[in-house]
Design a protein around this motif. Structure first.
Motif, PDB file in Angstrom:
ATOM      1  N   GLU A  28       0.859  -1.358   0.048  1.00 24.51           N
ATOM      2  CA  GLU A  28      -0.059  -0.075   0.161  1.00 24.51           C
ATOM      3  C   GLU A  28       0.934   1.372   0.141  1.00 24.51           C
ATOM      4  OE1 GLU A  28      -3.203   2.324  -0.393  1.00 24.51           O
ATOM      5  OE2 GLU A  28      -3.577   0.121  -0.127  1.00 24.51           O
ATOM      6  N   ASN A  29       0.505   2.116  -1.061  1.00 26.04           N
ATOM      7  CA  ASN A  29       1.606   3.342  -0.943  1.00 26.04           C
ATOM      8  C   ASN A  29       0.557   4.400  -1.201  1.00 26.04           C
ATOM      9  OD1 ASN A  29       0.765   2.827  -3.726  1.00 26.04           O
ATOM     10  ND2 ASN A  29       2.669   2.718  -4.383  1.00 26.04           N
ATOM     11  N   TYR A  30      -0.614   4.523  -0.810  1.00 22.24           N
ATOM     12  CA  TYR A  30      -1.614   5.531  -0.996  1.00 22.24           C
ATOM     13  C   TYR A  30      -1.956   6.080   0.063  1.00 22.24           C
ATOM     14  CZ  TYR A  30      -5.756   8.274  -2.368  1.00 22.24           C
ATOM     15  OH  TYR A  30      -6.532   9.134  -2.465  1.00 22.24           O
ATOM     16  N   PRO A  31      -2.116   7.275   0.565  1.00 22.65           N
ATOM     17  CA  PRO A  31      -1.506   8.434  -0.201  1.00 22.65           C
ATOM     18  C   PRO A  31      -0.127   8.682   0.131  1.00 22.65           C
ATOM     19  CG  PRO A  31      -2.598   9.457   1.706  1.00 22.65           C
ATOM     20  CD  PRO A  31      -2.784   7.840   1.879  1.00 22.65           C
ATOM     21  N   PRO A  32       0.569   9.043  -0.928  1.00 22.17           N
ATOM     22  CA  PRO A  32       2.280   9.122  -0.958  1.00 22.17           C
ATOM     23  C   PRO A  32       2.379  10.224   0.412  1.00 22.17           C
ATOM     24  CG  PRO A  32       1.280  10.095  -2.863  1.00 22.17           C
ATOM     25  CD  PRO A  32       0.243   9.515  -2.352  1.00 22.17           C
TER      26      PRO A  32
ATOM     27  N   ALA B 273      -7.415   9.871  -7.488  1.00 22.94           N
ATOM     28  CA  ALA B 273      -7.740   8.591  -6.629  1.00 22.94           C
ATOM     29  C   ALA B 273      -8.051   9.594  -5.127  1.00 22.94           C
ATOM     30  CB  ALA B 273      -6.426   8.199  -6.230  1.00 22.94           C
ATOM     31  N   THR B 274      -9.496   9.263  -4.799  1.00 28.42           N
ATOM     32  CA  THR B 274     -10.052   9.813  -3.781  1.00 28.42           C
ATOM     33  C   THR B 274     -10.959   8.753  -2.902  1.00 28.42           C
ATOM     34  OG1 THR B 274     -12.182  10.189  -5.279  1.00 28.42           O
ATOM     35  CG2 THR B 274     -10.781  11.896  -4.776  1.00 28.42           C
ATOM     36  N   ARG B 275     -10.129   7.417  -2.888  1.00 29.82           N
ATOM     37  CA  ARG B 275     -10.719   6.271  -2.195  1.00 29.82           C
ATOM     38  C   ARG B 275     -10.345   6.530  -0.519  1.00 29.82           C
ATOM     39  NH1 ARG B 275      -5.959   4.273  -5.054  1.00 29.82           N
ATOM     40  NH2 ARG B 275      -4.393   3.430  -3.718  1.00 29.82           N
TER      41      ARG B 275
ATOM     42  N   PHE C 262      -8.634   6.099   2.861  1.00 33.54           N
ATOM     43  CA  PHE C 262      -7.335   5.688   3.040  1.00 33.54           C
ATOM     44  C   PHE C 262      -7.066   5.886   4.674  1.00 33.54           C
ATOM     45  CE2 PHE C 262      -6.938  10.419   2.603  1.00 33.54           C
ATOM     46  CZ  PHE C 262      -6.202  10.883   3.687  1.00 33.54           C
TER      47      PHE C 262
ATOM     48  N   ARG D 179      -3.290   5.904   7.035  1.00 27.90           N
ATOM     49  CA  ARG D 179      -1.929   6.046   7.055  1.00 27.90           C
ATOM     50  C   ARG D 179      -1.637   6.000   8.893  1.00 27.90           C
ATOM     51  NH1 ARG D 179       2.134   4.507   3.563  1.00 27.90           N
ATOM     52  NH2 ARG D 179       1.568   5.421   1.626  1.00 27.90           N
TER      53      ARG D 179
END
Length: 151
Positions: A31-35, A92-94, A96, A98
């Motif tokens: 997983e790399n979203y969001p950066p 991308a507006t899914r 998330f 982090r």
């Protein structure tokens, strides 16, 4: 999946994010979203910048609890009568989430959202009792004259 990147040079130049590098090395998630970016602004001041294009401030939640910082986002559902006819959707507006493992005594100072970037400023405040203190050496050695008087 093992991360082959060597974090050693960064470990030597950072203060307060030692556990973060352990987390990054042991992370098996793709997983790399969001950066995001992590930068050291000053000795005890750090900044996390998360790219959250398309999200409004009320759609983002930042929670700090003990040594864990959680940033999550969820787009608000479309209002009745509000429709969009997208020909192409590349933003991308899914939803998330982090998580950032923070070092001891690191607290969130402030958070701002501008130009699609969420900026979180962190400050490391070590309590006075935990800081190193100079200890004065007290007492004196008896001189040779004082030693003869005592004899």
């Amino acid at each position: 999946m093992r991360n082959s990147f060597d974090w050693t040079p960064y470990r030597r130049s950072t203060v307060g994010f030692d556990r973060l590098f352990d987390f990054l090395e042991n992370s098996g998630s793709a997983e790399n979203y969001p950066p995001f970016d992590i930068e050291k602004v000053a000795d005890d001041h750090f900044r996390i910048t998360v790219a959250v294009a398309g999200f409004k401030s009320e759609e983002i939640d930042i929670t700090a609890q003990q040594n864990m910082l959680t940033v999550s986002g969820r787009k608000a559902p479309a209002k009745d009568g509000e429709t969009r006819q997208l020909l192409y959707s590349g933003i991308a507006t899914r939803a998330f989430e982090r998580r950032f493992q923070l070092a001891d005594f690191v607290r969130v100072d402030r958070a701002d959202l501008a130009d699609g970037l969420l900026i979180i400023d962190l400050v490391r405040e070590v309590p006075e009792a935990m800081k190193p203190h100079k200890i004065a050496i007290g007492g004196t050695q008896p001189t040779a004259i004082e030693a003869k008087k005592a004899a």
